[in-house]
Enzyme design. Sequence first.
Site, PDB file in Angstrom:
ATOM      1  N   TRP A   1      -2.744  -2.597  -1.779  1.00  0.00           N
ATOM      2  CA  TRP A   1      -2.268  -3.911  -2.230  1.00  0.00           C
ATOM      3  C   TRP A   1      -2.903  -4.902  -1.266  1.00  0.00           C
ATOM      4  O   TRP A   1      -2.550  -4.965  -0.088  1.00  0.00           O
ATOM      5  CB  TRP A   1      -0.749  -3.940  -2.140  1.00  0.00           C
ATOM      6  CG  TRP A   1      -0.087  -5.110  -2.793  1.00  0.00           C
ATOM      7  CD1 TRP A   1       0.156  -5.283  -4.126  1.00  0.00           C
ATOM      8  CD2 TRP A   1       0.456  -6.253  -2.138  1.00  0.00           C
ATOM      9  NE1 TRP A   1       0.821  -6.469  -4.328  1.00  0.00           N
ATOM     10  CE2 TRP A   1       1.018  -7.087  -3.137  1.00  0.00           C
ATOM     11  CE3 TRP A   1       0.532  -6.670  -0.808  1.00  0.00           C
ATOM     12  CZ2 TRP A   1       1.633  -8.292  -2.849  1.00  0.00           C
ATOM     13  CZ3 TRP A   1       1.144  -7.888  -0.520  1.00  0.00           C
ATOM     14  CH2 TRP A   1       1.693  -8.683  -1.538  1.00  0.00           C
TER      15      TRP A   1
ATOM     16  N   LYS B   1      14.772 -12.799 -12.462  1.00  0.00           N
ATOM     17  CA  LYS B   1      14.396 -11.648 -13.293  1.00  0.00           C
ATOM     18  C   LYS B   1      13.482 -12.110 -14.421  1.00  0.00           C
ATOM     19  O   LYS B   1      12.477 -11.475 -14.728  1.00  0.00           O
ATOM     20  CB  LYS B   1      15.631 -10.964 -13.912  1.00  0.00           C
ATOM     21  CG  LYS B   1      16.465 -10.101 -13.018  1.00  0.00           C
ATOM     22  CD  LYS B   1      15.858  -8.776 -12.628  1.00  0.00           C
ATOM     23  CE  LYS B   1      15.119  -8.872 -11.338  1.00  0.00           C
ATOM     24  NZ  LYS B   1      15.862  -8.730 -10.122  1.00  0.00           N
TER      25      LYS B   1
ATOM     26  N   HIS C   1      21.686 -34.302 -12.071  1.00  0.00           N
ATOM     27  CA  HIS C   1      21.032 -34.949 -10.929  1.00  0.00           C
ATOM     28  C   HIS C   1      19.516 -34.755 -10.951  1.00  0.00           C
ATOM     29  O   HIS C   1      18.855 -34.857  -9.924  1.00  0.00           O
ATOM     30  CB  HIS C   1      21.643 -34.425  -9.625  1.00  0.00           C
ATOM     31  CG  HIS C   1      23.103 -34.715  -9.507  1.00  0.00           C
ATOM     32  ND1 HIS C   1      23.591 -35.996  -9.295  1.00  0.00           N
ATOM     33  CD2 HIS C   1      24.196 -33.915  -9.635  1.00  0.00           C
ATOM     34  CE1 HIS C   1      24.915 -35.958  -9.274  1.00  0.00           C
ATOM     35  NE2 HIS C   1      25.312 -34.708  -9.488  1.00  0.00           N
TER      36      HIS C   1
ATOM     37  N   LYS D   1       6.948  -3.580  -4.723  1.00  0.00           N
ATOM     38  CA  LYS D   1       8.346  -3.140  -4.590  1.00  0.00           C
ATOM     39  C   LYS D   1       8.874  -3.348  -3.179  1.00  0.00           C
ATOM     40  O   LYS D   1      10.013  -3.737  -2.996  1.00  0.00           O
ATOM     41  CB  LYS D   1       8.450  -1.660  -4.970  1.00  0.00           C
ATOM     42  CG  LYS D   1       9.875  -1.125  -4.974  1.00  0.00           C
ATOM     43  CD  LYS D   1      10.688  -1.758  -6.085  1.00  0.00           C
ATOM     44  CE  LYS D   1      12.146  -1.359  -6.053  1.00  0.00           C
ATOM     45  NZ  LYS D   1      12.946  -2.252  -6.898  1.00  0.00           N
TER      46      LYS D   1
ATOM     47  N   CYS E   1       0.836  -1.204   0.000  1.00  0.00           N
ATOM     48  CA  CYS E   1       0.000   0.000   0.000  1.00  0.00           C
ATOM     49  C   CYS E   1       0.866   1.248   0.000  1.00  0.00           C
ATOM     50  O   CYS E   1       1.990   1.246   0.477  1.00  0.00           O
ATOM     51  CB  CYS E   1      -0.875   0.043   1.245  1.00  0.00           C
ATOM     52  SG  CYS E   1      -1.888  -1.415   1.431  1.00  0.00           S
TER      53      CYS E   1
ATOM     54  N   GLU F   1       9.975 -13.189 -13.096  1.00  0.00           N
ATOM     55  CA  GLU F   1       9.284 -12.066 -12.445  1.00  0.00           C
ATOM     56  C   GLU F   1       8.629 -11.133 -13.465  1.00  0.00           C
ATOM     57  O   GLU F   1       7.509 -10.679 -13.256  1.00  0.00           O
ATOM     58  CB  GLU F   1      10.335 -11.315 -11.627  1.00  0.00           C
ATOM     59  CG  GLU F   1       9.870 -10.169 -10.813  1.00  0.00           C
ATOM     60  CD  GLU F   1      11.024  -9.537 -10.019  1.00  0.00           C
ATOM     61  OE1 GLU F   1      10.729  -8.890  -9.029  1.00  0.00           O
ATOM     62  OE2 GLU F   1      12.205  -9.677 -10.409  1.00  0.00           O
TER      63      GLU F   1
ATOM     64  N   GLU G   1      19.680 -15.325 -10.059  1.00  0.00           N
ATOM     65  CA  GLU G   1      19.135 -13.982 -10.243  1.00  0.00           C
ATOM     66  C   GLU G   1      18.589 -13.806 -11.673  1.00  0.00           C
ATOM     67  O   GLU G   1      17.540 -13.202 -11.883  1.00  0.00           O
ATOM     68  CB  GLU G   1      20.225 -12.940  -9.934  1.00  0.00           C
ATOM     69  CG  GLU G   1      19.856 -11.493 -10.197  1.00  0.00           C
ATOM     70  CD  GLU G   1      18.640 -10.991  -9.419  1.00  0.00           C
ATOM     71  OE1 GLU G   1      18.141 -11.705  -8.545  1.00  0.00           O
ATOM     72  OE2 GLU G   1      18.174  -9.884  -9.729  1.00  0.00           O
TER      73      GLU G   1
ATOM     74  N   ARG H   1       4.946   0.719  -6.049  1.00  0.00           N
ATOM     75  CA  ARG H   1       4.812  -0.188  -4.912  1.00  0.00           C
ATOM     76  C   ARG H   1       3.861  -1.333  -5.219  1.00  0.00           C
ATOM     77  O   ARG H   1       3.822  -2.323  -4.492  1.00  0.00           O
ATOM     78  CB  ARG H   1       4.308   0.591  -3.688  1.00  0.00           C
ATOM     79  CG  ARG H   1       5.247   1.698  -3.268  1.00  0.00           C
ATOM     80  CD  ARG H   1       4.616   2.597  -2.241  1.00  0.00           C
ATOM     81  NE  ARG H   1       4.466   1.958  -0.953  1.00  0.00           N
ATOM     82  CZ  ARG H   1       5.410   1.855  -0.034  1.00  0.00           C
ATOM     83  NH1 ARG H   1       6.594   2.357  -0.267  1.00  0.00           N
ATOM     84  NH2 ARG H   1       5.178   1.271   1.123  1.00  0.00           N
TER      85      ARG H   1
ATOM     86  N   ASN I   1      -1.433   1.513   5.862  1.00  0.00           N
ATOM     87  CA  ASN I   1      -0.529   0.551   5.238  1.00  0.00           C
ATOM     88  C   ASN I   1      -0.018  -0.361   6.348  1.00  0.00           C
ATOM     89  O   ASN I   1       0.418   0.129   7.383  1.00  0.00           O
ATOM     90  CB  ASN I   1       0.643   1.308   4.586  1.00  0.00           C
ATOM     91  CG  ASN I   1       1.741   0.383   4.095  1.00  0.00           C
ATOM     92  OD1 ASN I   1       1.520  -0.806   3.906  1.00  0.00           O
ATOM     93  ND2 ASN I   1       2.918   0.925   3.882  1.00  0.00           N
ATOM     94  N   GLY I   2      -0.088  -1.672   6.152  1.00  0.00           N
ATOM     95  CA  GLY I   2       0.373  -2.607   7.170  1.00  0.00           C
ATOM     96  C   GLY I   2      -0.730  -3.587   7.516  1.00  0.00           C
ATOM     97  O   GLY I   2      -1.648  -3.798   6.722  1.00  0.00           O
TER      98      GLY I   2
HETATM   99  C1  AGP Z   1      13.512  -8.383  -7.014  1.00  0.00           C
HETATM  100  O1  AGP Z   1      13.453  -8.191  -8.389  1.00  0.00           O
HETATM  101  C2  AGP Z   1      12.230  -8.663  -6.384  1.00  0.00           C
HETATM  102  N1  AGP Z   1      11.268  -7.692  -6.700  1.00  0.00           N
HETATM  103  C3  AGP Z   1      12.241  -9.142  -4.955  1.00  0.00           C
HETATM  104  O2  AGP Z   1      12.733 -10.436  -4.986  1.00  0.00           O
HETATM  105  C4  AGP Z   1      13.038  -8.327  -3.906  1.00  0.00           C
HETATM  106  O3  AGP Z   1      14.408  -8.448  -4.155  1.00  0.00           O
HETATM  107  C5  AGP Z   1      12.687  -8.856  -2.516  1.00  0.00           C
HETATM  108  O4  AGP Z   1      11.327  -8.635  -2.266  1.00  0.00           O
HETATM  109  C6  AGP Z   1      13.525  -8.243  -1.431  1.00  0.00           C
HETATM  110  O5  AGP Z   1      13.326  -6.865  -1.329  1.00  0.00           O
HETATM  111  P1  AGP Z   1      14.266  -5.960  -0.471  1.00  0.00           P
HETATM  112  O6  AGP Z   1      15.620  -5.972  -1.079  1.00  0.00           O
HETATM  113  O7  AGP Z   1      13.625  -4.607  -0.533  1.00  0.00           O
HETATM  114  O8  AGP Z   1      14.302  -6.512   0.922  1.00  0.00           O
END
Ligand code: AGP
Length: 586
Positions: free
Chosen positions: A68, A465, A484, A581, A2, A468, A461, A27, A94-95
């Site tokens: 959210w 990416k 394996h 985010k 949020c 995601e 990673e 966000r 938010n929370g």
């Molecule tokens: C990364 O592309 C992601 N959106 C996600 O994995 C992110 O890295 C993760 O939520 C951790 O976030 P932070 O670094 O703000 O703790």
Amino acid sequence: MCGIVGYIGFRSAKDVILRSLKRLEYRGYDSAGVAIVNDGLNVEKKKGYIDSLKVDFDGTLGIGHTRWATHGVPDDKNAHPFLDCGGNIAIVHNGIIENYISLKEELVKKGHKFISDTDSEVVAHLIEEYYRGDFKDAFFRAISRLKGSFAIAAVHRSERKIMAVKHESPLVIGLGDHENFLASDIPAFLEYTKRVIVLKDGEICELTDDFVHVYDFEGNPVSKEVQHIKWSIEDAEKSGYEHFMLKEIFEQPRAVDDTLHALFSRNDLNLDFDRITIVACGTSYHAGLVGKYVIEELLRVPVEVYYASEYRYRPRVVDNALTILITQSGETADTIAAARRDKSSGNITLAITNVVGSSITNYVDKVLYTNAGPEIGVAATKTFTAQLVTLYYFAIESARHRGIISSTTYENLMSSLRKVPHNIENMLVMATQIMKEAEKIRKSKNMFFIGRGLNYPIALEGALKMKEISYIHAEGYPAGELKHGPLALIENNVPVVALIPPDRTYEKILSNVKEVSARDAYVIGISSKDEVSRYVDTLIKVPEGDPFFSPFVNVVVLQLLAYYTAKFLGREIDKPRNLAKSVTVE
Ligand code: AGP
């Protein structure tokens, strides 16, 4: 997550709130809403995007929200702001209010009528319950009843002020002349002011046109430092790039350079520890895994890396450890919980974060800021390379302090580290070739990313990416593990992206490439060595250099590959479905 905004002053509250909400879109959200106080209290809220709000009222005082969903499906009735029964009070939150069920039962018994399925709505009714003609007093009383994590802003139709609270969810205040702002993040109001107060947990704030007062939960005044933000709103805008993610990929030379320069001025990194635990989530976790390889290589100290969501529930088994918490946002709930636990049990805690004054900084002994500038795209890119450079720097400096490396080795490593921004720049000019590869693989259902040693986390990673933002199923694997199990999935034309630096794993990974080629995979090799082209379908050639630093350039290739693939598929690159985010819930 949020997003909250608030405005009190002389401008059109509607304009300020809608513009500020737009700047918090990164966000992630599924509904949005606005409440404005004028002769009355007007609310417009809806499922969907900010642009679908029809705000046909205005004033100079109001609050706004992007939601959210956590409690209750995303729909109009669950969107914020929420009103009390009398329609006098509006709140945004938010929370998570953990004790909302018991509070709701209590309020329903007293006759309050609820319209939503959310936890947040109780806050409006609680304030109403305590209101005896003094909004500030009612707000304090209501907040004292809440358990959980919350950043809340509230307005009352007959008092010209905003009351707000921060507790384990982000909230910052922007100071203007005869106007003041609040928001979940600084970019929301940066076009209006660069003077900022960062609230800490357990602080309540009263904003009027001409003053901002901060109190603790007991009502004692708290004096706050005003920070002057150096970056501009342009830094948080697309500047001609089609997506924030692409802009942020291209900003990496500067982000890494700025981060390094800030680190050069630190002389407090000589920490005492026998072992290291790194705790993080998502991309930050992958940075931690690279950090493990780098630190173990240079310091010969054992390093364990954990997902924060797992670590926080593990028994504590290690003493005299340094816990490094990595989080670009500084707001990730699980990482913060891990920091709190380890600090309270005596470990030295060090946070690596990109956001000045973010929540994690309240719970650790030391903070290393990455200086990547604001990252808006949900997919972390420049914050990742800034985290990497911080971990390398930490390892190299610690090895020097401990006398483990000679001054010549130290100089050579530092010289290679200084070249990283330049090497990334050289890599970025390859964007067109990478785009062509993305076009070839865009119809794939499954993909593999393989690497060894330092580049195994980079393979993870790359896969993260890709899935995601393109929604293609992608898996990262240590190349030696394929046989394996996963090799069973390799068939005609399955893309395999292989990271092949000329280090001690070079021959081994070429063998792994042969294993997948023999099963007709489509192999994209990433290497500085021309001869690799003999073993792969396509070679993406990265600049030559010390392979110990290869993660930096390799990850840039993988970021671009994911970006262009997602672009060919027409995905919402900066706001991928279901993701946010900063993940401020467990
Ligand atoms: C990364 O592309 C992601 N959106 C996600 O994995 C992110 O890295 C993760 O939520 C951790 O976030 P932070 O670094 O703000 O703790």
